[in-house]
Motif scaffolding. Sequence first.
Motif, PDB file in Angstrom:
ATOM      1  N   SER A  42       0.839  -1.227  -0.030  1.00  0.00           N
ATOM      2  CA  SER A  42       0.059  -0.016  -0.158  1.00  0.00           C
ATOM      3  C   SER A  42       0.794   1.113  -0.005  1.00  0.00           C
ATOM      4  O   SER A  42       1.792   1.376   0.709  1.00  0.00           O
ATOM      5  CB  SER A  42      -0.765  -0.025   1.396  1.00  0.00           C
ATOM      6  N   PRO A  43       0.445   2.246  -0.719  1.00  0.00           N
ATOM      7  CA  PRO A  43       1.216   3.303  -0.846  1.00  0.00           C
ATOM      8  C   PRO A  43       1.337   4.196   0.825  1.00  0.00           C
ATOM      9  O   PRO A  43       0.555   4.122   1.280  1.00  0.00           O
ATOM     10  CB  PRO A  43       0.649   4.456  -1.910  1.00  0.00           C
ATOM     11  N   MET A  44       2.626   4.427   1.093  1.00  0.00           N
ATOM     12  CA  MET A  44       2.762   4.941   2.210  1.00  0.00           C
ATOM     13  C   MET A  44       2.827   6.576   2.053  1.00  0.00           C
ATOM     14  O   MET A  44       3.891   7.014   1.259  1.00  0.00           O
ATOM     15  CB  MET A  44       4.053   4.648   2.965  1.00  0.00           C
ATOM     16  N   LEU A  45       2.143   7.400   2.789  1.00  0.00           N
ATOM     17  CA  LEU A  45       2.150   8.951   2.734  1.00  0.00           C
ATOM     18  C   LEU A  45       3.026   9.391   3.794  1.00  0.00           C
ATOM     19  O   LEU A  45       3.261   8.893   4.917  1.00  0.00           O
ATOM     20  CB  LEU A  45       0.586   9.377   2.929  1.00  0.00           C
ATOM     21  N   PRO A  46       3.655  10.483   3.393  1.00  0.00           N
ATOM     22  CA  PRO A  46       4.479  11.172   4.432  1.00  0.00           C
ATOM     23  C   PRO A  46       3.692  11.631   5.509  1.00  0.00           C
ATOM     24  O   PRO A  46       2.654  11.870   5.425  1.00  0.00           O
ATOM     25  CB  PRO A  46       5.189  12.416   3.442  1.00  0.00           C
ATOM     26  N   PRO A  47       4.263  11.883   6.793  1.00  0.00           N
ATOM     27  CA  PRO A  47       3.489  12.330   8.014  1.00  0.00           C
ATOM     28  C   PRO A  47       2.831  13.708   7.644  1.00  0.00           C
ATOM     29  O   PRO A  47       1.605  13.889   8.083  1.00  0.00           O
ATOM     30  CB  PRO A  47       4.431  12.401   8.973  1.00  0.00           C
ATOM     31  N   GLU A  48       3.468  14.634   7.008  1.00  0.00           N
ATOM     32  CA  GLU A  48       2.711  15.856   6.693  1.00  0.00           C
ATOM     33  C   GLU A  48       1.533  15.696   5.994  1.00  0.00           C
ATOM     34  O   GLU A  48       0.424  16.353   6.177  1.00  0.00           O
ATOM     35  CB  GLU A  48       3.718  16.826   6.000  1.00  0.00           C
ATOM     36  N   ARG A  49       1.477  14.963   4.838  1.00  0.00           N
ATOM     37  CA  ARG A  49       0.197  14.789   3.949  1.00  0.00           C
ATOM     38  C   ARG A  49      -0.900  14.096   4.783  1.00  0.00           C
ATOM     39  O   ARG A  49      -2.000  14.212   4.590  1.00  0.00           O
ATOM     40  CB  ARG A  49       0.660  13.891   2.748  1.00  0.00           C
ATOM     41  N   THR A  50      -0.428  13.135   5.601  1.00  0.00           N
ATOM     42  CA  THR A  50      -1.306  12.226   6.413  1.00  0.00           C
ATOM     43  C   THR A  50      -2.096  13.229   7.371  1.00  0.00           C
ATOM     44  O   THR A  50      -3.173  13.173   7.629  1.00  0.00           O
ATOM     45  CB  THR A  50      -0.588  11.247   7.271  1.00  0.00           C
ATOM     46  N   ARG A  51      -1.338  13.952   8.054  1.00  0.00           N
ATOM     47  CA  ARG A  51      -1.886  15.098   8.824  1.00  0.00           C
ATOM     48  C   ARG A  51      -2.740  16.087   8.150  1.00  0.00           C
ATOM     49  O   ARG A  51      -3.854  16.402   8.720  1.00  0.00           O
ATOM     50  CB  ARG A  51      -0.684  15.886   9.640  1.00  0.00           C
ATOM     51  N   THR A  52      -2.523  16.467   7.116  1.00  0.00           N
ATOM     52  CA  THR A  52      -3.387  17.293   6.312  1.00  0.00           C
ATOM     53  C   THR A  52      -4.620  16.601   5.967  1.00  0.00           C
ATOM     54  O   THR A  52      -5.749  17.235   6.026  1.00  0.00           O
ATOM     55  CB  THR A  52      -2.630  17.804   5.063  1.00  0.00           C
ATOM     56  N   LEU A  53      -4.547  15.405   5.732  1.00  0.00           N
ATOM     57  CA  LEU A  53      -5.836  14.624   5.186  1.00  0.00           C
ATOM     58  C   LEU A  53      -6.754  14.507   6.320  1.00  0.00           C
ATOM     59  O   LEU A  53      -7.877  14.616   6.189  1.00  0.00           O
ATOM     60  CB  LEU A  53      -5.568  13.260   4.761  1.00  0.00           C
ATOM     61  N   ILE A  54      -6.173  14.084   7.561  1.00  0.00           N
ATOM     62  CA  ILE A  54      -7.089  13.906   8.729  1.00  0.00           C
ATOM     63  C   ILE A  54      -7.727  15.314   9.088  1.00  0.00           C
ATOM     64  O   ILE A  54      -8.858  15.340   9.381  1.00  0.00           O
ATOM     65  CB  ILE A  54      -6.031  13.547  10.152  1.00  0.00           C
ATOM     66  N   LEU A  55      -6.940  16.614   9.049  1.00  0.00           N
ATOM     67  CA  LEU A  55      -7.388  17.657   9.261  1.00  0.00           C
ATOM     68  C   LEU A  55      -8.618  18.067   8.238  1.00  0.00           C
ATOM     69  O   LEU A  55      -9.705  18.654   8.640  1.00  0.00           O
ATOM     70  CB  LEU A  55      -6.438  18.634   9.290  1.00  0.00           C
ATOM     71  N   ALA A  56      -8.263  17.796   6.922  1.00  0.00           N
ATOM     72  CA  ALA A  56      -9.380  17.990   6.029  1.00  0.00           C
ATOM     73  C   ALA A  56     -10.574  17.174   6.198  1.00  0.00           C
ATOM     74  O   ALA A  56     -11.670  17.665   6.180  1.00  0.00           O
ATOM     75  CB  ALA A  56      -8.901  17.806   4.563  1.00  0.00           C
ATOM     76  N   SER A  57     -10.340  15.985   6.552  1.00  0.00           N
ATOM     77  CA  SER A  57     -11.559  15.109   7.173  1.00  0.00           C
ATOM     78  C   SER A  57     -12.340  15.653   8.011  1.00  0.00           C
ATOM     79  O   SER A  57     -13.355  15.421   8.249  1.00  0.00           O
ATOM     80  CB  SER A  57     -11.102  13.645   7.270  1.00  0.00           C
ATOM     81  N   ALA A  58     -11.651  16.025   9.249  1.00  0.00           N
ATOM     82  CA  ALA A  58     -12.244  16.555  10.446  1.00  0.00           C
ATOM     83  C   ALA A  58     -13.043  17.833   9.857  1.00  0.00           C
ATOM     84  O   ALA A  58     -14.178  18.092  10.667  1.00  0.00           O
ATOM     85  CB  ALA A  58     -11.234  17.098  11.488  1.00  0.00           C
ATOM     86  N   LEU A  59     -12.405  18.789   8.941  1.00  0.00           N
ATOM     87  CA  LEU A  59     -13.082  19.861   8.709  1.00  0.00           C
ATOM     88  C   LEU A  59     -14.470  19.560   8.071  1.00  0.00           C
ATOM     89  O   LEU A  59     -15.722  20.354   8.230  1.00  0.00           O
ATOM     90  CB  LEU A  59     -12.179  20.688   7.552  1.00  0.00           C
ATOM     91  N   LEU A  60     -14.248  18.450   7.098  1.00  0.00           N
ATOM     92  CA  LEU A  60     -15.646  18.006   6.455  1.00  0.00           C
ATOM     93  C   LEU A  60     -16.654  17.591   7.087  1.00  0.00           C
ATOM     94  O   LEU A  60     -17.883  17.818   7.132  1.00  0.00           O
ATOM     95  CB  LEU A  60     -15.141  17.050   5.387  1.00  0.00           C
ATOM     96  N   ARG A  61     -16.182  16.811   8.405  1.00  0.00           N
ATOM     97  CA  ARG A  61     -17.190  16.354   9.313  1.00  0.00           C
ATOM     98  C   ARG A  61     -17.880  17.259  10.016  1.00  0.00           C
ATOM     99  O   ARG A  61     -19.174  17.190  10.162  1.00  0.00           O
ATOM    100  CB  ARG A  61     -16.364  15.391  10.007  1.00  0.00           C
TER     101      ARG A  61
END
Length: 587
Positions: free
Chosen positions: A5-24
């Motif tokens: 599975s593709p491994m994302l860098p920590p910075e991008r992972t953190r950005t995706l998590i925050l974007a998901s929280a904003l959408l929630r």
Amino acid sequence: MTERSPMLPPERTRTLILASALLRGAVAAGLGLGSLAVLVTVLWISSPYPDSGPGGALRTAAGIWLLAHGAELLRPDTLSGVPAPVGVVPLLLVAGPVWLAHRAARDAAEPDEAGRRPSQAGVFCAVTAGYLLVVAGAAAYARGGSLRVVPETLAFPVALVVAGAAAAGVWTAAGRPFGPLPSWAPLVLQEAMARTLFRDRAEAVCRAAATGAAALLGGGALVAAVALGRNAAAAQESFLVLSGDWSGRTAVLLLAVALVPNAALWGAAYGLGPGFALGTGATATPLGLSGTPAVPDFPLLAAVPEPGAATPLNWAACAVPVVAALAVAWCVLRRAAPADGPRARAWSPRETALTTGLAALGCGALMALLTAAAGGPLGTGALGTFGPVGWLAGPAALAWTAIVGVPAALLVRLWRLREPGWAWRRDVPEETGKTPEEAGEREEKRKRAKKAAPVEPKRAAASAAPATPEPVTAPDGDAMDDDDDAGFEPYDFLPTDPWHEHEKDRHEKDLRGKDLHGKDWHGKDEREARWASLKQGSGGLMADFPAHIPAALRSDEPSAAPAADDGRSAQGAQGTQGAQGTPGATP
């Protein structure tokens, strides 16, 4: 080849998590707004005489949704031309938006499949920002409707309500920990929160404060229900007059249901003493209704007391804060002096009083906040003040719960820890007249006796036995407990059947007057031998008595001696045998 599975860098992972929280957060706000818009649209469609088109209905729905967050609205269409404020928030509507924001933050703060938990501060900020974006859009959309939002109220209390719900959701996802505090908190508070004792006391304070507020809310609901039941005819008439079609009556009924928590808080404020305002010139208290009330026509307002002096039934509402204070004391005593707990774990009187006082302070703060939210303006002029006043109801709740709750907690604590205490307490002995310390020592001795194994008893020589051995009986429990343990020796297990058989045979032989060697214990030769041995061992201190009893004394002796159970009766029997020519005093 294997696929990875593709491994994302920590910075991008953190950005995706925050974007998901904003959408929630945005989705949670949209769900609340959409649900209320559907309800308002259904009522608008079913109304035979709608005042506006679908755009007006949707703007009204947006205004009501913002009102559920605590925003203040303005009605521009009035007879006087002056916009009238609408500040009374139906508290039941608040439950929906708060729950949605709480759930969005809780789900966003949950750890992923790998067990990695996102940043709590980042999730909180993202969910709150996403929710407030929808709030800003709804406020802009409702500006041209019949219910406009006061812009100042969007920051307080709307933003505060959303932030509080999101913070509660993040806290729930973390397991509701009571600490540690963030690094920017004062060092004194961080050290206090690190102590387990402080956390236990703080938890007890919070639980007791919430219990007292819940008791006041329940008692206020009972007061409002009784008052509304006494004026049921007036409430029914008001309900039928407000609207003549079923869609209008449905809307009035839904609004009345949404205002039920407000009515409960009004009843609680009435029982506390300050009461509630019915306009700028009238106040209803347990002592009576003073001034000229300005009461709109609404079914729930039919429960308002009549002008004039109060009756004993009105005074009975003062029992509500008394019950709430006792509930606070009971909740504190569950931790301070539990009925089934040991005495050593009980809190001191100072700790009990301090915890109850802090719980009363928390209860007063909660009631001040809730009663302030339950009232507000309904217009200008006489309706500028309507409902309970928070800065009066809060101190009244504090006074009631502190004055009644603290002495009640101390008295019940004293009763539970009294001497000898209740019989069903674990640290109190069943026997009267013994202190808990003595009971604890006896219990410790019993535990040590159970842990030890049987040991072979030490036997004495048969020739040195002074009297007939007693039958083997079990010692009394209290006597065994009171003996000194200095001579206690550990021992090993031995076979039980041969030992008991040997003891049985020995006992039967002793009862027949024989020793273990088969010799007659009361025979003439054996008695004389024992007498001579004792005389030789005394060093000349024993007198030279004759070996027979004189005839003058022999006539007073009974013809036969009964079987003896102790040493004294055995000596009496031996003395009777001495009439046959043996010494009168045998060992």
